[in-house]
Design an enzyme around this catalytic site. Structure first.
Site, PDB file in Angstrom:
ATOM      1  CG  ASN A 178      -1.745   1.238   1.348  1.00  0.00           C
ATOM      2  OD1 ASN A 178      -1.777   2.056   0.422  1.00  0.00           O
ATOM      3  ND2 ASN A 178      -2.434   1.394   2.464  1.00  0.00           N
ATOM      4  CD1 TRP A 179       4.055   1.376  -2.588  1.00  0.00           C
ATOM      5  CD2 TRP A 179       3.772   2.172  -4.653  1.00  0.00           C
ATOM      6  NE1 TRP A 179       4.914   0.704  -3.424  1.00  0.00           N
ATOM      7  CE2 TRP A 179       4.761   1.179  -4.689  1.00  0.00           C
ATOM      8  CE3 TRP A 179       3.412   2.820  -5.845  1.00  0.00           C
ATOM      9  CZ2 TRP A 179       5.410   0.811  -5.877  1.00  0.00           C
ATOM     10  CZ3 TRP A 179       4.053   2.460  -7.022  1.00  0.00           C
ATOM     11  CH2 TRP A 179       5.042   1.463  -7.043  1.00  0.00           C
ATOM     12  CE  LYS A 180      -0.284   3.319   4.680  1.00  0.00           C
ATOM     13  NZ  LYS A 180      -0.231   3.414   6.124  1.00  0.00           N
ATOM     14  CG  HIS A 182      -5.871   1.893   5.049  1.00  0.00           C
ATOM     15  ND1 HIS A 182      -5.466   2.851   5.947  1.00  0.00           N
ATOM     16  CD2 HIS A 182      -4.838   1.017   4.938  1.00  0.00           C
ATOM     17  CE1 HIS A 182      -4.233   2.561   6.363  1.00  0.00           C
ATOM     18  NE2 HIS A 182      -3.825   1.457   5.764  1.00  0.00           N
ATOM     19  CD  GLU A 219      -3.113   5.585   6.558  1.00  0.00           C
ATOM     20  OE1 GLU A 219      -3.061   5.636   5.316  1.00  0.00           O
ATOM     21  OE2 GLU A 219      -2.215   5.071   7.256  1.00  0.00           O
ATOM     22  CD  GLU A 240      -3.455  -2.411   7.236  1.00  0.00           C
ATOM     23  OE1 GLU A 240      -2.362  -2.646   6.722  1.00  0.00           O
ATOM     24  OE2 GLU A 240      -4.057  -1.332   7.063  1.00  0.00           O
ATOM     25  N   GLY A 277       2.477   2.333  10.817  1.00  0.00           N
ATOM     26  CA  GLY A 277       3.455   3.419  10.727  1.00  0.00           C
ATOM     27  C   GLY A 277       4.138   3.745  12.041  1.00  0.00           C
ATOM     28  CB  SER A 312       5.236  -1.805  12.137  1.00  0.00           C
ATOM     29  OG  SER A 312       4.807  -0.483  12.414  1.00  0.00           O
ATOM     30  N   GLY A 328       2.957  -1.026   4.336  1.00  0.00           N
ATOM     31  CA  GLY A 328       3.022   0.399   4.008  1.00  0.00           C
ATOM     32  C   GLY A 328       4.452   0.844   3.785  1.00  0.00           C
ATOM     33  N   GLY A 329       5.069   1.404   4.819  1.00  0.00           N
ATOM     34  CA  GLY A 329       6.409   2.004   4.721  1.00  0.00           C
ATOM     35  C   GLY A 329       7.450   1.123   4.044  1.00  0.00           C
TER      36      GLY A 329
HETATM   37  P1  13P Z   1       3.046   0.414   7.730  1.00  0.00           P
HETATM   38  O1  13P Z   1       3.565  -0.875   7.126  1.00  0.00           O
HETATM   39  O2  13P Z   1       3.812   1.614   7.303  1.00  0.00           O
HETATM   40  O3  13P Z   1       2.899   0.286   9.221  1.00  0.00           O
HETATM   41  O4  13P Z   1       1.556   0.639   7.143  1.00  0.00           O
HETATM   42  C1  13P Z   1       0.643  -0.391   7.205  1.00  0.00           C
HETATM   43  C2  13P Z   1      -0.547  -0.031   6.394  1.00  0.00           C
HETATM   44  O5  13P Z   1      -1.272   0.885   6.711  1.00  0.00           O
HETATM   45  C3  13P Z   1      -0.794  -0.809   5.176  1.00  0.00           C
HETATM   46  O6  13P Z   1      -2.064  -0.583   4.678  1.00  0.00           O
END
Ligand code: 13P
Length: 254
Positions: free
Chosen positions: A9-11, A94, A96, A166, A172, A212, A233-234
């Site tokens: 997930n590149w956001k 998600h 967010e 999640e 994050g 994470s 994510g990251g």
């Molecule tokens: P991180 O891997 O940066 O914690 O993000 C997880 C995420 O929100 C994937 O959708």
């Protein structure tokens, strides 16, 4: 046997150039094995990323969508358009989106139905906040999110969907859940699906952990009975780190 599924997930990150560079680098780093890899870039990159990914057998997902196919919905993106761009998956609900854009369980349910109506596979995100975990409400919160998301679906649809657990506090933060904690919630999700549909459906639905995840901890999750993959994510912004996660899964399965 459930095929492991690792999704990036590149956001709201990466330009066209960076995205295409990432796909080429990733393709050069991946071991071969029975793991599905999905890249979820921002909307404007979907077309070019899909074209690049499909050369290498990588799948592509959107990070969101609207439930209507066409119409006067300024700024929204429809499932019809995603399908036209050869997108396979769509992340729905998600945390967010839920926290920053006021998405509710009911919105999620409508989007999940629309995804299936257009032959897209939803990756439905569920998870508790830190406050809810501390109040020991995790199972209630996740159970409700899952139940509403699958209401009105056919068993054949539920079997094909992906649910990503999640925990909001792990996203994050660098503070991942333990494999054991993630598996406990994954088991609960599977049990919930089993009660709502059947054991067979519950056995087939694929469950990811997200929050994470990195090359160093992916094995902690994949060794668990009910975790079938990760939503990253990251660590998915860096091709070497993301390849490390996928190759870790392939290595564990071979
Ligand atoms: P991180 O891997 O940066 O914690 O993000 C997880 C995420 O929100 C994937 O959708």
């Amino acid at each position: 046997m459930r095929t492991p599924i690792i999704a990036a997930n590149w956001k709201m990150h990466k330009t066209v150039t960076e995205a295409l560079e990432f796909v080429e680098q990733l393709a050069g780093l991946l071991d071969t094995g029975n793991t599905e890899t999905v890249i979820c870039p921002p909307f404007p990159l979907l077309g070019c990323v899909a074209e690049a990914c499909h050369k290498y057998g990588l799948r592509v997902g959107a990070q969101n969508m609207y439930w209507e196919a066409t119409g006067a919905f300024t700024g929204e993106v429809s499932p019809l358009l995603l399908k036209d761009l050869a997108v396979d998956y769509v992340i729905i609900g998600h945390s967010e989106r839920r926290q920053l854009f006021a998405e509710t369980d009911q919105h999620v349910a409508r989007k999940v139905k629309a995804a299936f109506a257009h032959d897209l596979t939803p990756i439905v995100c569920v998870g508790e906040t830190l406050q809810q975990r501390q109040a020991e409400q995790t199972m209630d919160v996740v159970g409700e999110q899952v139940t509403v998301a699958v209401t009105g679906l056919d068993p054949s649809q539920v079997r094909r969907m992906v649910i990503a657990y999640e925990p909001v506090w792990a996203i994050g933060s660098g503070l991942a859940a333990t494999g054991k904690d993630a598996n406990e919630v994954a088991c609960y999700i599977r049990k919930t699906i089993g009660e709502l549909f059947s054991l067979k459906v519950a056995r087939d639905v694929r469950l990811q952990y997200g929050g994470s995840v990195k090359p160093e901890n992916i094995a902690d999750f994949m060794q668990e009975t009910d975790v079938d993959g990760a939503l990253v994510g990251g660590a998915a912004l860096d091709s070497a780190k993301f390849a490390g996660i996928i190759n870790g899964v392939i290595g564990a399965n071979s």
